[in-house]
Motif scaffolding. Sequence first.
Motif, PDB file in Angstrom:
ATOM      1  N   ALA A   1       0.840  -1.197   0.000  1.00 10.19           N
ATOM      2  CA  ALA A   1       0.000   0.000   0.000  1.00 10.19           C
ATOM      3  C   ALA A   1       0.876   1.248   0.000  1.00 10.19           C
ATOM      4  CB  ALA A   1      -0.903   0.003   1.224  1.00 10.19           C
ATOM      5  N   PRO A   2       0.406   2.332  -0.623  1.00  6.37           N
ATOM      6  CA  PRO A   2       1.156   3.591  -0.589  1.00  6.37           C
ATOM      7  C   PRO A   2       1.322   4.069   0.846  1.00  6.37           C
ATOM      8  CG  PRO A   2      -0.784   3.769  -2.009  1.00  6.37           C
ATOM      9  CD  PRO A   2      -0.837   2.434  -1.344  1.00  6.37           C
ATOM     10  N   ARG A   3       2.384   4.785   1.089  1.00  7.28           N
ATOM     11  CA  ARG A   3       2.647   5.306   2.423  1.00  7.28           C
ATOM     12  C   ARG A   3       2.678   6.826   2.389  1.00  7.28           C
ATOM     13  NH1 ARG A   3       6.467   1.122   5.428  1.00  7.28           N
ATOM     14  NH2 ARG A   3       5.590  -0.730   4.484  1.00  7.28           N
ATOM     15  N   HIS A   4       2.356   7.406   3.516  1.00  9.22           N
ATOM     16  CA  HIS A   4       2.425   8.848   3.660  1.00  9.22           C
ATOM     17  C   HIS A   4       3.827   9.265   4.078  1.00  9.22           C
ATOM     18  CE1 HIS A   4      -1.944   8.349   4.047  1.00  9.22           C
ATOM     19  NE2 HIS A   4      -2.025   9.604   3.674  1.00  9.22           N
ATOM     20  N   SER A   5       4.219  10.453   3.673  1.00 13.24           N
ATOM     21  CA  SER A   5       5.420  11.092   4.186  1.00 13.24           C
ATOM     22  C   SER A   5       4.979  11.966   5.354  1.00 13.24           C
ATOM     23  CB  SER A   5       6.053  11.952   3.085  1.00 13.24           C
ATOM     24  OG  SER A   5       7.115  12.707   3.606  1.00 13.24           O
ATOM     25  N   VAL A   6       5.754  11.966   6.434  1.00 13.66           N
ATOM     26  CA  VAL A   6       5.399  12.758   7.613  1.00 13.66           C
ATOM     27  C   VAL A   6       6.447  13.848   7.811  1.00 13.66           C
ATOM     28  CG1 VAL A   6       4.944  12.723  10.094  1.00 13.66           C
ATOM     29  CG2 VAL A   6       4.265  10.776   8.666  1.00 13.66           C
ATOM     30  N   SER A   7       5.966  15.073   7.935  1.00 15.66           N
ATOM     31  CA  SER A   7       6.828  16.226   8.131  1.00 15.66           C
ATOM     32  C   SER A   7       6.442  16.959   9.410  1.00 15.66           C
ATOM     33  CB  SER A   7       6.693  17.190   6.944  1.00 15.66           C
ATOM     34  OG  SER A   7       7.187  16.606   5.776  1.00 15.66           O
ATOM     35  N   VAL A   8       7.308  17.879   9.800  1.00 16.58           N
ATOM     36  CA  VAL A   8       7.038  18.751  10.941  1.00 16.58           C
ATOM     37  C   VAL A   8       7.255  20.198  10.510  1.00 16.58           C
ATOM     38  CG1 VAL A   8       7.494  17.113  12.804  1.00 16.58           C
ATOM     39  CG2 VAL A   8       9.400  18.330  11.754  1.00 16.58           C
ATOM     40  N   THR A   9       6.467  21.091  11.073  1.00 15.69           N
ATOM     41  CA  THR A   9       6.583  22.523  10.829  1.00 15.69           C
ATOM     42  C   THR A   9       6.718  23.212  12.176  1.00 15.69           C
ATOM     43  OG1 THR A   9       5.169  22.401   8.865  1.00 15.69           O
ATOM     44  CG2 THR A   9       5.419  24.563   9.889  1.00 15.69           C
ATOM     45  N   GLY A  10       7.729  24.050  12.315  1.00 20.19           N
ATOM     46  CA  GLY A  10       7.894  24.816  13.549  1.00 20.19           C
ATOM     47  C   GLY A  10       7.294  26.204  13.392  1.00 20.19           C
ATOM     48  N   VAL A  11       6.331  26.533  14.240  1.00 22.24           N
ATOM     49  CA  VAL A  11       5.753  27.876  14.239  1.00 22.24           C
ATOM     50  C   VAL A  11       6.324  28.596  15.452  1.00 22.24           C
ATOM     51  CG1 VAL A  11       3.653  29.254  14.173  1.00 22.24           C
ATOM     52  CG2 VAL A  11       3.657  26.961  13.163  1.00 22.24           C
ATOM     53  N   VAL A  12       7.211  29.558  15.157  1.00 20.65           N
ATOM     54  CA  VAL A  12       8.006  30.198  16.196  1.00 20.65           C
ATOM     55  C   VAL A  12       7.751  31.699  16.163  1.00 20.65           C
ATOM     56  CG1 VAL A  12      10.329  30.469  17.132  1.00 20.65           C
ATOM     57  CG2 VAL A  12       9.794  28.469  15.700  1.00 20.65           C
ATOM     58  N   PHE A  13       7.354  32.251  17.308  1.00 23.49           N
ATOM     59  CA  PHE A  13       7.168  33.693  17.439  1.00 23.49           C
ATOM     60  C   PHE A  13       8.232  34.254  18.370  1.00 23.49           C
ATOM     61  CE2 PHE A  13       2.918  32.252  16.282  1.00 23.49           C
ATOM     62  CZ  PHE A  13       2.579  33.168  15.307  1.00 23.49           C
ATOM     63  N   ASN A  14       8.687  35.475  18.081  1.00 24.38           N
ATOM     64  CA  ASN A  14       9.617  36.147  18.993  1.00 24.38           C
ATOM     65  C   ASN A  14       8.820  37.037  19.950  1.00 24.38           C
ATOM     66  OD1 ASN A  14       9.029  38.518  17.545  1.00 24.38           O
ATOM     67  ND2 ASN A  14      11.019  38.592  16.523  1.00 24.38           N
ATOM     68  N   ASP A  15       9.525  37.729  20.819  1.00 21.80           N
ATOM     69  CA  ASP A  15       8.865  38.576  21.831  1.00 21.80           C
ATOM     70  C   ASP A  15       8.118  39.754  21.222  1.00 21.80           C
ATOM     71  OD1 ASP A  15       9.775  36.933  23.865  1.00 21.80           O
ATOM     72  OD2 ASP A  15      11.551  38.158  24.278  1.00 21.80           O
ATOM     73  N   ASP A  16       8.431  40.100  19.975  1.00 25.66           N
ATOM     74  CA  ASP A  16       7.749  41.199  19.288  1.00 25.66           C
ATOM     75  C   ASP A  16       6.541  40.725  18.482  1.00 25.66           C
ATOM     76  OD1 ASP A  16       9.573  43.106  20.261  1.00 25.66           O
ATOM     77  OD2 ASP A  16      10.977  42.668  18.626  1.00 25.66           O
ATOM     78  N   GLY A  17       6.211  39.431  18.582  1.00 24.18           N
ATOM     79  CA  GLY A  17       5.062  38.897  17.856  1.00 24.18           C
ATOM     80  C   GLY A  17       5.339  38.576  16.402  1.00 24.18           C
ATOM     81  N   GLN A  18       6.607  38.601  16.008  1.00 25.43           N
ATOM     82  CA  GLN A  18       6.970  38.244  14.635  1.00 25.43           C
ATOM     83  C   GLN A  18       7.164  36.733  14.555  1.00 25.43           C
ATOM     84  OE1 GLN A  18      10.438  40.814  14.746  1.00 25.43           O
ATOM     85  NE2 GLN A  18       9.600  41.958  13.006  1.00 25.43           N
ATOM     86  N   VAL A  19       6.928  36.194  13.366  1.00 25.50           N
ATOM     87  CA  VAL A  19       7.044  34.756  13.143  1.00 25.50           C
ATOM     88  C   VAL A  19       8.332  34.465  12.371  1.00 25.50           C
ATOM     89  CG1 VAL A  19       5.667  34.756  10.998  1.00 25.50           C
ATOM     90  CG2 VAL A  19       5.789  32.681  12.401  1.00 25.50           C
TER      91      VAL A  19
END
Length: 141
Positions: free
Chosen positions: A4-22
Motif C-alpha cells: 500500500a502507498p505510504r504517507h510522508s510525515v513532516s514537521v513545521t515549527g511555528v516560532v514567534f519572537n517577543d515582538d510577535g513576529q514569526v
Amino acid sequence: MTEAPRHSVSVTGVVFNDDGQVLAIERDDDGRWVPPGGVLELHEDPRDGVAREVFEETGVKVRPGRLVGIYKNMPLGVVSMAIACTVESGEPQPSNEAKVARWISVDEARQRMPEARLVRVLDALRDDGPFIRCHDGTNLV
C-alpha cells in the motif's frame, strides 16, 4: 500482494519572537516563504524533529511546545504536524535550504506565504486547536 502507498510525515515549527513576529524562510528550491520544517526521520520523536529542522534551516534553537495542528497535502500524501515552539537561542540566518531566514510580521506572512502555510501561523495564534486541515500544496481544500 502490492504494498500500500505510504504517507510522508513532516514537521513545521511555528516560532514567534517577543515582538510577535514569526520565523520564516524563503525556500531555496521554490522561492516560497514558509515557516521552517521538513521530513521527520523514521525513528525520530516529532518534538526532536521540529527542533532539528528549525535549527538546520534557520540557526535558531527552539523548544517545542503544543501541537498546533495536522495538515495534509492531498495530492502528495504529505502529512505535516505543526508545533508551536519558543526560542532558546540564536538569530535567523540563511542555510542550504533557505535563501533567507528572518522574523516577519504576521501581516507580512499574510502577503508572502501561500494559504496552506500561512494557516499554520494563524492557527498557532488561536487557542481552540489543534486543527486538522487539508490542502493542495498552495490552498486549503
